[in-house]
Design a protein around this motif. Sequence first.
Motif, PDB file in Angstrom:
ATOM      1  N   MET A   1       0.800  -1.198   0.000  1.00 33.24           N
ATOM      2  CA  MET A   1       0.000   0.000   0.000  1.00 33.24           C
ATOM      3  C   MET A   1       0.849   1.273   0.000  1.00 33.24           C
ATOM      4  O   MET A   1       0.345   2.328  -0.286  1.00 33.24           O
ATOM      5  N   ALA A   2       2.119   1.156   0.353  1.00 35.55           N
ATOM      6  CA  ALA A   2       2.968   2.344   0.480  1.00 35.55           C
ATOM      7  C   ALA A   2       3.391   2.907  -0.867  1.00 35.55           C
ATOM      8  O   ALA A   2       3.829   4.044  -0.935  1.00 35.55           O
ATOM      9  N   GLY A   3       3.276   2.157  -1.927  1.00 34.46           N
ATOM     10  CA  GLY A   3       3.575   2.672  -3.248  1.00 34.46           C
ATOM     11  C   GLY A   3       4.978   2.399  -3.745  1.00 34.46           C
ATOM     12  O   GLY A   3       5.369   2.931  -4.765  1.00 34.46           O
ATOM     13  N   TRP A   6       4.505  -0.986  -6.199  1.00 34.54           N
ATOM     14  CA  TRP A   6       3.647  -0.686  -7.338  1.00 34.54           C
ATOM     15  C   TRP A   6       3.452   0.822  -7.335  1.00 34.54           C
ATOM     16  O   TRP A   6       3.331   1.411  -6.261  1.00 34.54           O
ATOM     17  N   PRO A   7       3.406   1.474  -8.480  1.00 39.52           N
ATOM     18  CA  PRO A   7       3.237   2.940  -8.473  1.00 39.52           C
ATOM     19  C   PRO A   7       1.955   3.361  -7.759  1.00 39.52           C
ATOM     20  O   PRO A   7       0.895   2.776  -7.975  1.00 39.52           O
ATOM     21  N   ARG A   8       2.069   4.344  -6.893  1.00 37.51           N
ATOM     22  CA  ARG A   8       0.922   4.792  -6.104  1.00 37.51           C
ATOM     23  C   ARG A   8      -0.227   5.264  -6.992  1.00 37.51           C
ATOM     24  O   ARG A   8      -1.394   5.111  -6.654  1.00 37.51           O
ATOM     25  N   GLU A   9       0.104   5.831  -8.141  1.00 38.59           N
ATOM     26  CA  GLU A   9      -0.933   6.315  -9.051  1.00 38.59           C
ATOM     27  C   GLU A   9      -1.752   5.170  -9.644  1.00 38.59           C
ATOM     28  O   GLU A   9      -2.889   5.370 -10.066  1.00 38.59           O
ATOM     29  N   ALA A  10      -1.190   3.966  -9.693  1.00 35.14           N
ATOM     30  CA  ALA A  10      -1.878   2.808 -10.265  1.00 35.14           C
ATOM     31  C   ALA A  10      -2.712   2.050  -9.228  1.00 35.14           C
ATOM     32  O   ALA A  10      -3.469   1.161  -9.589  1.00 35.14           O
ATOM     33  N   VAL A  14      -9.728   3.215  -3.364  1.00 35.76           N
ATOM     34  CA  VAL A  14     -10.261   2.450  -2.232  1.00 35.76           C
ATOM     35  C   VAL A  14      -9.126   1.764  -1.480  1.00 35.76           C
ATOM     36  O   VAL A  14      -9.086   1.767  -0.246  1.00 35.76           O
ATOM     37  N   ALA A  15      -8.192   1.195  -2.203  1.00 30.15           N
ATOM     38  CA  ALA A  15      -7.049   0.527  -1.573  1.00 30.15           C
ATOM     39  C   ALA A  15      -6.147   1.537  -0.871  1.00 30.15           C
ATOM     40  O   ALA A  15      -5.617   1.264   0.204  1.00 30.15           O
TER      41      ALA A  15
END
Length: 62
Positions: A1-3, A6-10, A14-15
Motif C-alpha cells: 500500500m505504500a507505493g 507498485w506505483p501509487r498512481e496505479a 479504495v485501496a
Amino acid sequence: MAGFAWPREAIPEVAQAFGRLFPADTAIDGLVRVNQLGANIWEVAHDWLGLWCLMIGYFILV
C-alpha cells in the motif's frame, strides 16, 4: 500500500484509503521524504499529523 512495490498512481483509491488506516503507510512516506529528499518537519507535517491522529484513534479504541 505504500507505493514502492507498485506505483501509487496505479493503486485504486479504495485501496489507498484502506492503507491510510495503518501507520506504516504514513510513516514510510514521511521518512522517505526526510531521509532521501531532505525535507524538513514542515514539509512532512501532514504525515506527522496523520500519525498523531492514528495514535489517538487507536488509543480510543483500546
